[in-house]
Design a protein around this motif. Sequence first.
Motif, PDB file in Angstrom:
ATOM      1  N   VAL A  29       0.861  -1.181   0.000  1.00  0.00           N
ATOM      2  CA  VAL A  29       0.000   0.000   0.000  1.00  0.00           C
ATOM      3  C   VAL A  29       0.900   1.235   0.000  1.00  0.00           C
ATOM      4  O   VAL A  29       2.072   1.170   0.362  1.00  0.00           O
ATOM      5  CB  VAL A  29      -0.930   0.028   1.225  1.00  0.00           C
ATOM      6  CG1 VAL A  29      -1.931  -1.103   1.168  1.00  0.00           C
ATOM      7  CG2 VAL A  29      -0.139  -0.018   2.523  1.00  0.00           C
ATOM      8  N   GLU A  30       0.339   2.357  -0.429  1.00  0.00           N
ATOM      9  CA  GLU A  30       1.135   3.579  -0.506  1.00  0.00           C
ATOM     10  C   GLU A  30       1.474   4.100   0.885  1.00  0.00           C
ATOM     11  O   GLU A  30       0.606   4.232   1.740  1.00  0.00           O
ATOM     12  CB  GLU A  30       0.383   4.641  -1.303  1.00  0.00           C
ATOM     13  CG  GLU A  30       1.221   5.879  -1.584  1.00  0.00           C
ATOM     14  CD  GLU A  30       0.532   6.847  -2.521  1.00  0.00           C
ATOM     15  OE1 GLU A  30       1.190   7.794  -2.972  1.00  0.00           O
ATOM     16  OE2 GLU A  30      -0.679   6.649  -2.796  1.00  0.00           O
ATOM     17  N   GLN A  31       2.763   4.384   1.102  1.00  0.00           N
ATOM     18  CA  GLN A  31       3.252   4.900   2.373  1.00  0.00           C
ATOM     19  C   GLN A  31       4.335   5.935   2.120  1.00  0.00           C
ATOM     20  O   GLN A  31       5.054   5.868   1.116  1.00  0.00           O
ATOM     21  CB  GLN A  31       3.872   3.783   3.223  1.00  0.00           C
ATOM     22  CG  GLN A  31       2.933   2.716   3.714  1.00  0.00           C
ATOM     23  CD  GLN A  31       3.701   1.630   4.460  1.00  0.00           C
ATOM     24  OE1 GLN A  31       4.291   0.746   3.849  1.00  0.00           O
ATOM     25  NE2 GLN A  31       3.702   1.712   5.787  1.00  0.00           N
ATOM     26  N   ALA A  32       4.457   6.872   3.036  1.00  0.00           N
ATOM     27  CA  ALA A  32       5.605   7.763   3.011  1.00  0.00           C
ATOM     28  C   ALA A  32       6.860   6.957   3.333  1.00  0.00           C
ATOM     29  O   ALA A  32       6.831   6.057   4.173  1.00  0.00           O
ATOM     30  CB  ALA A  32       5.426   8.896   4.014  1.00  0.00           C
ATOM     31  N   VAL A  33       7.941   7.263   2.674  1.00  0.00           N
ATOM     32  CA  VAL A  33       9.194   6.542   2.908  1.00  0.00           C
ATOM     33  C   VAL A  33       9.599   6.625   4.372  1.00  0.00           C
ATOM     34  O   VAL A  33      10.112   5.662   4.946  1.00  0.00           O
ATOM     35  CB  VAL A  33      10.309   7.108   2.003  1.00  0.00           C
ATOM     36  CG1 VAL A  33      11.665   6.564   2.415  1.00  0.00           C
ATOM     37  CG2 VAL A  33      10.035   6.771   0.549  1.00  0.00           C
ATOM     38  N   SER A  34       9.330   7.764   4.994  1.00  0.00           N
ATOM     39  CA  SER A  34       9.710   7.939   6.399  1.00  0.00           C
ATOM     40  C   SER A  34       8.913   7.034   7.335  1.00  0.00           C
ATOM     41  O   SER A  34       9.305   6.830   8.482  1.00  0.00           O
ATOM     42  CB  SER A  34       9.511   9.406   6.811  1.00  0.00           C
ATOM     43  OG  SER A  34       8.175   9.815   6.572  1.00  0.00           O
ATOM     44  N   ASP A  35       7.800   6.454   6.855  1.00  0.00           N
ATOM     45  CA  ASP A  35       6.985   5.567   7.688  1.00  0.00           C
ATOM     46  C   ASP A  35       7.313   4.089   7.458  1.00  0.00           C
ATOM     47  O   ASP A  35       6.730   3.226   8.119  1.00  0.00           O
ATOM     48  CB  ASP A  35       5.497   5.785   7.400  1.00  0.00           C
ATOM     49  CG  ASP A  35       5.014   7.155   7.851  1.00  0.00           C
ATOM     50  OD1 ASP A  35       5.655   7.725   8.750  1.00  0.00           O
ATOM     51  OD2 ASP A  35       4.017   7.648   7.285  1.00  0.00           O
ATOM     52  N   VAL A  36       8.209   3.793   6.538  1.00  0.00           N
ATOM     53  CA  VAL A  36       8.547   2.409   6.208  1.00  0.00           C
ATOM     54  C   VAL A  36       9.747   1.966   7.033  1.00  0.00           C
ATOM     55  O   VAL A  36      10.798   2.620   7.026  1.00  0.00           O
ATOM     56  CB  VAL A  36       8.858   2.260   4.701  1.00  0.00           C
ATOM     57  CG1 VAL A  36       9.294   0.840   4.376  1.00  0.00           C
ATOM     58  CG2 VAL A  36       7.632   2.646   3.877  1.00  0.00           C
ATOM     59  N   LEU A  37       9.605   0.852   7.742  1.00  0.00           N
ATOM     60  CA  LEU A  37      10.700   0.362   8.585  1.00  0.00           C
ATOM     61  C   LEU A  37      11.767  -0.346   7.782  1.00  0.00           C
ATOM     62  O   LEU A  37      12.948  -0.305   8.122  1.00  0.00           O
ATOM     63  CB  LEU A  37      10.136  -0.575   9.650  1.00  0.00           C
ATOM     64  CG  LEU A  37       9.154   0.037  10.651  1.00  0.00           C
ATOM     65  CD1 LEU A  37       8.762  -0.996  11.705  1.00  0.00           C
ATOM     66  CD2 LEU A  37       9.743   1.265  11.317  1.00  0.00           C
ATOM     67  N   ALA A  38      11.387  -1.043   6.705  1.00  0.00           N
ATOM     68  CA  ALA A  38      12.354  -1.790   5.904  1.00  0.00           C
ATOM     69  C   ALA A  38      13.250  -0.838   5.115  1.00  0.00           C
ATOM     70  O   ALA A  38      12.808   0.245   4.709  1.00  0.00           O
ATOM     71  CB  ALA A  38      11.616  -2.727   4.941  1.00  0.00           C
ATOM     72  N   PRO A  39      14.515  -1.215   4.889  1.00  0.00           N
ATOM     73  CA  PRO A  39      15.404  -0.386   4.066  1.00  0.00           C
ATOM     74  C   PRO A  39      14.863  -0.294   2.629  1.00  0.00           C
ATOM     75  O   PRO A  39      14.519  -1.302   2.025  1.00  0.00           O
ATOM     76  CB  PRO A  39      16.735  -1.145   4.105  1.00  0.00           C
ATOM     77  CG  PRO A  39      16.642  -2.052   5.286  1.00  0.00           C
ATOM     78  CD  PRO A  39      15.199  -2.415   5.415  1.00  0.00           C
ATOM     79  N   VAL A  41       8.001   9.575  17.398  1.00  0.00           N
ATOM     80  CA  VAL A  41       9.360   9.039  17.353  1.00  0.00           C
ATOM     81  C   VAL A  41       9.390   7.545  16.995  1.00  0.00           C
ATOM     82  O   VAL A  41      10.398   7.039  16.517  1.00  0.00           O
ATOM     83  CB  VAL A  41      10.105   9.266  18.703  1.00  0.00           C
ATOM     84  CG1 VAL A  41      11.568   8.852  18.581  1.00  0.00           C
ATOM     85  CG2 VAL A  41      10.008  10.718  19.110  1.00  0.00           C
ATOM     86  N   ILE A  42       8.310   6.805  17.217  1.00  0.00           N
ATOM     87  CA  ILE A  42       8.319   5.354  17.030  1.00  0.00           C
ATOM     88  C   ILE A  42       7.247   4.930  16.026  1.00  0.00           C
ATOM     89  O   ILE A  42       6.124   5.435  16.051  1.00  0.00           O
ATOM     90  CB  ILE A  42       8.085   4.623  18.371  1.00  0.00           C
ATOM     91  CG1 ILE A  42       9.196   4.942  19.361  1.00  0.00           C
ATOM     92  CG2 ILE A  42       8.001   3.117  18.152  1.00  0.00           C
ATOM     93  CD1 ILE A  42       8.962   4.354  20.734  1.00  0.00           C
TER      94      ILE A  42
END
Length: 378
Positions: free
Chosen positions: A36-46, A360-361
């Motif tokens: 699904v579409e997510q902001a890169v800053s919200d994605v935990l995976a590299p 922050v998390i």
Amino acid sequence: MSKKLLATALLPFAVLAQDPSATNNKEVTVVTANRVEQAVSDVLAPVSIITRDDIELTQARSLTDVFRMLPGVDVAVNGGSGQVASIFIRGANSNQALILIDGVAMLTANTGSPDFNQIPMSSIERIEFIRGPRAAVYGSEAIAGVINIITQSSAEPITTLSVGFGSDASYKSSLYSQLNLTDKTKLKVTAAYETTDGYNVHPSPANKGDKHGFESQNYAAMLKHQFSDSLSFFIQPRYYQNIVGYDSFGTNKEAWIENIAFDGGVTYSDETVYSALKLTTTFEDKYDYLVSAANKRYSTSPAVREQKTANWLNQYKFSDTYTAALGLDWKDESYQKPGLGKQEKSNKALFTTMSKNIPVITLEGSARIDDTSQFGSH
């Protein structure tokens, strides 16, 4: 080479080395990490992203050239243009790297690896690369990582045409055009042709003077209609044909590959709900024959591969910080080689993902269960 010239030569790769996931730019979004579409800053995976501008900056001539720019990716190519290529992510096996086109798994060719020659470079908008395991979202094929090749889609009408020439009688041309048929209906057309005389991929006394050339043609058309602000539909037929020369223990041979695919889907999206159903059907024939054979591909029987897939993804946004998704995957494959019986396998899967953003998390969880015809449920 002087230090100044060396720095200039390495500049494009230095630009690509900047990982978008390392920035806090919420305008940069990806669709591959959790489907699904997510902001890169919200994605935990590299995450690494190669854009259209990056491809043009480095003047990459093929997908394998682009893949070599990705961190942790090794590319093994069995010769020049059109030859078999394998992708290795972080040292894992090539069958543990999932390659997608617009979110749909590429057909694994008769060699065991996807045929990367089926995608014209002119049709690529960007490539998203998720490093590390995503099996809980995509299944066991994504143990090492996921590469998603996303094709172009412009908001405005556009037409581009490119032509190129090179050594070994090489010629390449491509066309990309998007038209607005009505205010709510768009037509996207791509076409590409490439040919080269090639060179001797594995020179030896037995095949002295042989050349292993390549010829490819690709065509695709997508019709997309927007029924409303929330509901849309698309259908896309695709066709490609490749002729690849190769060496088989000193014998000059060719592989003639024809692939026909049909994609279609429906998407509903509003402020809180996202639901997408996508169906694909792919047929591929591959003929292997001696270059000296009088009837070429008609002198032998083809290896035939078919793949059918269905993906249904549903996402609900409970709040600005909490999102959950539920999806179903189905894939049916068959393969028949001359002289052997037909081999079939199928897989059904149910998966879910959840994410929670607090100051922050970011918390993320995912689970998946697969039921395969080979290994049962796991």
